[in-house]
Scaffold this motif. Structure first.
Motif, mmCIF file in Angstrom:
data_model
loop_
_atom_site.group_PDB
_atom_site.id
_atom_site.type_symbol
_atom_site.label_atom_id
_atom_site.label_comp_id
_atom_site.label_asym_id
_atom_site.label_seq_id
_atom_site.Cartn_x
_atom_site.Cartn_y
_atom_site.Cartn_z
ATOM 1 N N SER A 146 -3.756 52.344 21.033
ATOM 2 C CA SER A 146 -2.478 53.061 21.105
ATOM 3 C C SER A 146 -1.479 52.528 20.078
ATOM 4 O O SER A 146 -0.499 53.179 19.756
ATOM 5 C CB SER A 146 -1.883 52.953 22.516
ATOM 6 O OG SER A 146 -1.395 51.646 22.758
ATOM 7 N N LYS A 147 -1.754 51.304 19.554
ATOM 8 C CA LYS A 147 -0.867 50.698 18.562
ATOM 9 C C LYS A 147 -1.606 50.446 17.247
ATOM 10 O O LYS A 147 -1.284 49.513 16.516
ATOM 11 C CB LYS A 147 -0.309 49.375 19.093
ATOM 12 C CG LYS A 147 0.621 49.539 20.285
ATOM 13 C CD LYS A 147 1.291 48.210 20.612
ATOM 14 C CE LYS A 147 2.390 48.410 21.651
ATOM 15 N NZ LYS A 147 3.163 47.166 21.876
ATOM 16 N N GLN A 148 -2.577 51.295 16.946
ATOM 17 C CA GLN A 148 -3.407 51.037 15.767
ATOM 18 C C GLN A 148 -2.610 51.018 14.479
ATOM 19 O O GLN A 148 -2.931 50.254 13.559
ATOM 20 C CB GLN A 148 -4.537 52.058 15.691
ATOM 21 C CG GLN A 148 -4.083 53.502 15.704
ATOM 22 C CD GLN A 148 -5.257 54.453 15.784
ATOM 23 O OE1 GLN A 148 -5.909 54.698 14.775
ATOM 24 N NE2 GLN A 148 -5.533 54.974 16.956
ATOM 25 N N GLU A 149 -1.553 51.817 14.381
ATOM 26 C CA GLU A 149 -0.746 51.826 13.149
ATOM 27 C C GLU A 149 -0.041 50.481 12.959
ATOM 28 O O GLU A 149 0.209 50.060 11.828
ATOM 29 C CB GLU A 149 0.303 52.946 13.186
ATOM 30 C CG GLU A 149 -0.267 54.355 13.184
ATOM 31 C CD GLU A 149 -0.655 54.825 14.576
ATOM 32 O OE1 GLU A 149 -0.451 54.051 15.548
ATOM 33 O OE2 GLU A 149 -1.168 55.949 14.697
ATOM 34 N N VAL A 150 0.282 49.836 14.058
ATOM 35 C CA VAL A 150 0.959 48.543 13.998
ATOM 36 C C VAL A 150 -0.008 47.440 13.589
ATOM 37 O O VAL A 150 0.333 46.557 12.801
ATOM 38 C CB VAL A 150 1.590 48.198 15.375
ATOM 39 C CG1 VAL A 150 2.159 46.772 15.372
ATOM 40 C CG2 VAL A 150 2.665 49.202 15.734
ATOM 41 N N ALA B 230 0.256 43.022 11.019
ATOM 42 C CA ALA B 230 0.932 43.189 12.309
ATOM 43 C C ALA B 230 2.045 42.154 12.447
ATOM 44 O O ALA B 230 1.888 40.996 12.058
ATOM 45 C CB ALA B 230 -0.067 43.033 13.450
ATOM 46 N N GLU C 242 3.914 41.217 18.046
ATOM 47 C CA GLU C 242 2.798 42.047 18.521
ATOM 48 C C GLU C 242 1.517 41.222 18.649
ATOM 49 O O GLU C 242 0.763 41.352 19.619
ATOM 50 C CB GLU C 242 2.577 43.229 17.573
ATOM 51 C CG GLU C 242 3.690 44.259 17.569
ATOM 52 C CD GLU C 242 3.696 45.113 18.834
ATOM 53 O OE1 GLU C 242 2.783 44.967 19.680
ATOM 54 O OE2 GLU C 242 4.619 45.930 18.992
ATOM 55 N N LYS D 188 -4.929 49.766 24.802
ATOM 56 C CA LYS D 188 -3.617 49.337 24.303
ATOM 57 C C LYS D 188 -3.669 49.086 22.799
ATOM 58 O O LYS D 188 -2.760 49.471 22.059
ATOM 59 C CB LYS D 188 -3.188 48.069 25.040
ATOM 60 C CG LYS D 188 -1.805 47.556 24.661
ATOM 61 C CD LYS D 188 -1.440 46.354 25.523
ATOM 62 C CE LYS D 188 -0.077 45.810 25.137
ATOM 63 N NZ LYS D 188 0.285 44.630 25.983
#
Length: 602
Positions: free
Chosen positions: A297-301, A257, A261, A294
């Protein structure tokens, strides 16, 4: 209650304190905080969180008494949701709850001086109430499970009341356990009832399920310890240390990450911990949910390992996230020496943005070293900061900090050697001898501590050895120092009100990350004067003969502690001889008719 819709946040990280300007600005978006939280959580979840809040503050109150308070607060929330301009709707949630508590009839009769908290202004009033919470209180009798058919009938007839009582029961016994964990237990309990009540042998089924729940309860207790530790860091050492510790951990777990972030997630975690540590479980539940959503929602990041967790039912999601392995390090990460040692502009970057520069250093170092403890990484960062503070004032900074890597490696070597030595001892000699070694060392360090407390500390440290020394070598250091720091921090909190000795006070006043090395390096208390000989310290009677083996061993360990207190300079061989003599004495005297005389002579 819609219990399964409220458990997306049971086992995620720990706790905190202190409200910041950004959070105050966000709350200002809502004219009525209680209306905002009620609309977010919906009625049943709001009621559950309110019950937890009241039960953790008013641990002696009955379920029926607290249920009325929950109804009153819920009525107010509904009024404010309909009209945010209604009276008192602009009050903060902590103020609303504490005002309600302070109106309890005969508060002083039941809680004594806790009633004096009501005379204080917020937020001091809340801090005062928090100080009166009692962990695992002895004034609450052990929980007695009703008969299986009674539970199932009550679940079928009045599910809300049954689960409400379960939440009340857990919350009042665990006043520092955060609401998401308690709601998670309620969900597990309901799952057991759903599974067992339709069956023929309800009792056997519940016995099996409740056994599983008891395991979960034990895990919840451990999480409670972690949460208290997080709150302690934020309260004692402040936001900077708390965020640095979380930044290191998050960077280890999510090394792919980007730094911005990770930094934002750490900031959000600190904000959420605020409500949980301040005892406001309504906000705690709401904001934990938002945080986990949250992250998903940003698991790929953050990490590919989050995907299976975020696809699970909401009741399983957070536990999965918490237990997920660290993500793999990115390939071909460059050496940090070039950027943080060899770069000629290091001082310019450092002086241009001190905290931002060090935060990025912690991020970069942590993502490269998942095998290190966060405490070790913070020591390395502190050592680097101290070096730059010194070198950037010289005529030739680059030459001054040119040996930074060698200096920082000293911290690594010390920690690695401590872990290796102790795990070798544990794995070679076993748990019993390891415990005896700890008791001897720590009795010499702080002989003023009571025998019972020293034994308790020794057992906790031995449990750390049992837990961590069985892990693969690359996980031992992080595990050991993390749990030892929790034990030491709890010990230091106790000694704030009852100072032990000068060297313990010195170590307890060290930086958070330096406490464990300070205690490890601590020597014999040379100022200690042994007390006069007291025969009661070494008296034994016939009860010892009938005692279980565990009790006999405890007596032997207490004898060892008392011997060290009497003779701190005693050699290891002398201690072993006396320890062996204790077993011989017990075997000999327990066969005699006149036990008391034999024990006295021996």
């Amino acid at each position: 209650m819609k219990w399964l819709a409220i458990i997306s946040f049971i086992f995620f990280l720990s706790s905190a304190r202190s409200r910041n300007l950004q959070r105050a600005a966000r709350d200002a978006d809502h004219k009525s905080e209680i209306a905002h939280r009620y609309n977010d959580l919906k009625e049943e979840t709001f009621k559950a969180a309110a019950m937890i809040t009241f039960a953790q503050y008013l641990q002696k109150c009955s379920y029926d008494g607290l249920s009325k308070m929950v109804r009153d607060v819920t009525d107010m929330a509904q009024t404010c949701a309909a009209n945010e301009d209604a009276p008192d709707c602009t009050k903060s949630l902590p103020t609303i709850f504490l005002d309600k508590i302070c109106k309890v009839e005969q508060l002083r009769d039941s809680y004594g001086s806790m009633a004096d908290c009501c005379a204080k202004a917020d937020p001091e009033r809340n801090q005062c109430f928090l100080s009166f919470k009692v962990h695992q209180p002895d004034f609450i009798p052990p929980y007695q499970r009703p008969a299986a058919d009674v539970i199932c009938n009550e679940y079928q007839d009045n599910r809300v009341a049954l689960l409400g009582k379960f939440i009340y029961t857990v919350a009042r016994r665990n006043p520092f356990l955060h609401a998401p964990a308690i709601l998670g237990l309620a969900a597990e309990y309901e799952n057991a009832l759903k599974s067992c009540c339709p069956g023929s042998d309800i009792g056997a089924c519940l016995d099996e399920k409740v056994q599983q729940i008891s395991v979960i309860k034990e895990r919840a207790k451990k999480i409670g310890v972690q949460q208290q530790h997080g709150c302690r860091i934020l309260e004692k050492y402040g936001e900077r240390t708390f965020k640095a510790n979380k930044l290191s951990r998050m960077s280890q777990k999510y090394p792919k990450a980007p730094f911005p972030e990770i930094a934002q997630m750490v900031h959000d975690i600190k904000d959420v911990y605020t409500e949980c540590c301040e005892g406001d479980m309504v906000e705690c539940v709401d904001d934990w949910s938002e945080l986990v959503n949250k992250l998903c929602s940003k698991q790929e990041v953050f990490s590919s390992k989050l995907k299976p967790c975020c696809e699970k039912p909401i009741v399983e999601r957070t536990k999965c996230i918490m237990e997920a392995d660290f993500d793999d390090k990115p390939d071909n990460l460059p050496s940090l020496v070039e950027k943080y040692v060899q770069d000629k502009e290091v001082c310019q970057s450092y002086e241009g943005g001190h905290d931002a520069f060090l935060s990025e250093f912690v991020y970069e170092y942590s993502r490269r070293h998942p095998e290190f403890s966060t405490q070790l990484i913070l020591r390395i960062a502190k050592g680097y900061e101290t070096l730059l503070d010194k070198c950037c004032k010289t005529d030739n900074p680059a030459e001054c900090y040119g040996n930074a890597e060698e200096e920082l490696n000293k911290h690594i070597k010390e920690t690695q050697e401590v872990v290796k030595t102790n795990c070798d001892l544990f794995n070679t000699h076993g748990e019993e001898d390891f415990l005896k070694g700890i008791l001897v060392r720590y009795t010499k360090k702080m002989p003023q501590v009571s025998t019972e407390t020293l034994l308790e500390i020794g057992k906790k440290m031995t449990a750390v050895g049992a837990k961590c020394c069985s892990l693969p070598e690359e996980k031992r250091l992080s595990c050991s120092e993390h749990y030892l720091t929790i034990v030491i921090e709890k010990m230091c909190k106790k000694q704030e009100s009852s100072p032990v000795n000068d060297q313990v006070t010195h170590c307890c006043n060290e930086f958070y990350s330096n406490k464990r090395p300070c205690f490890t390096a601590m020597g014999v208390d040379t100022k200690y004067v042994p007390p006069p000989f007291d025969p009661k310290m070494f008296s034994f009677d016939e009860k010892l003969c009938n005692a279980p083996d565990a009790e006999k061993q405890e007596k032997q360990l207490m004898l060892l502690i008392n011997l060290v207190k009497r003779k701190p300079q005693m050699t290891e061989d002398q201690m072993k001889k006396i320890g062996g003599g204790f077993s011989t004495m017990v075997d000999k005297c327990c066969k005699q008719e006149d036990l008391v005389t034999c024990f006295g002579e021996e």
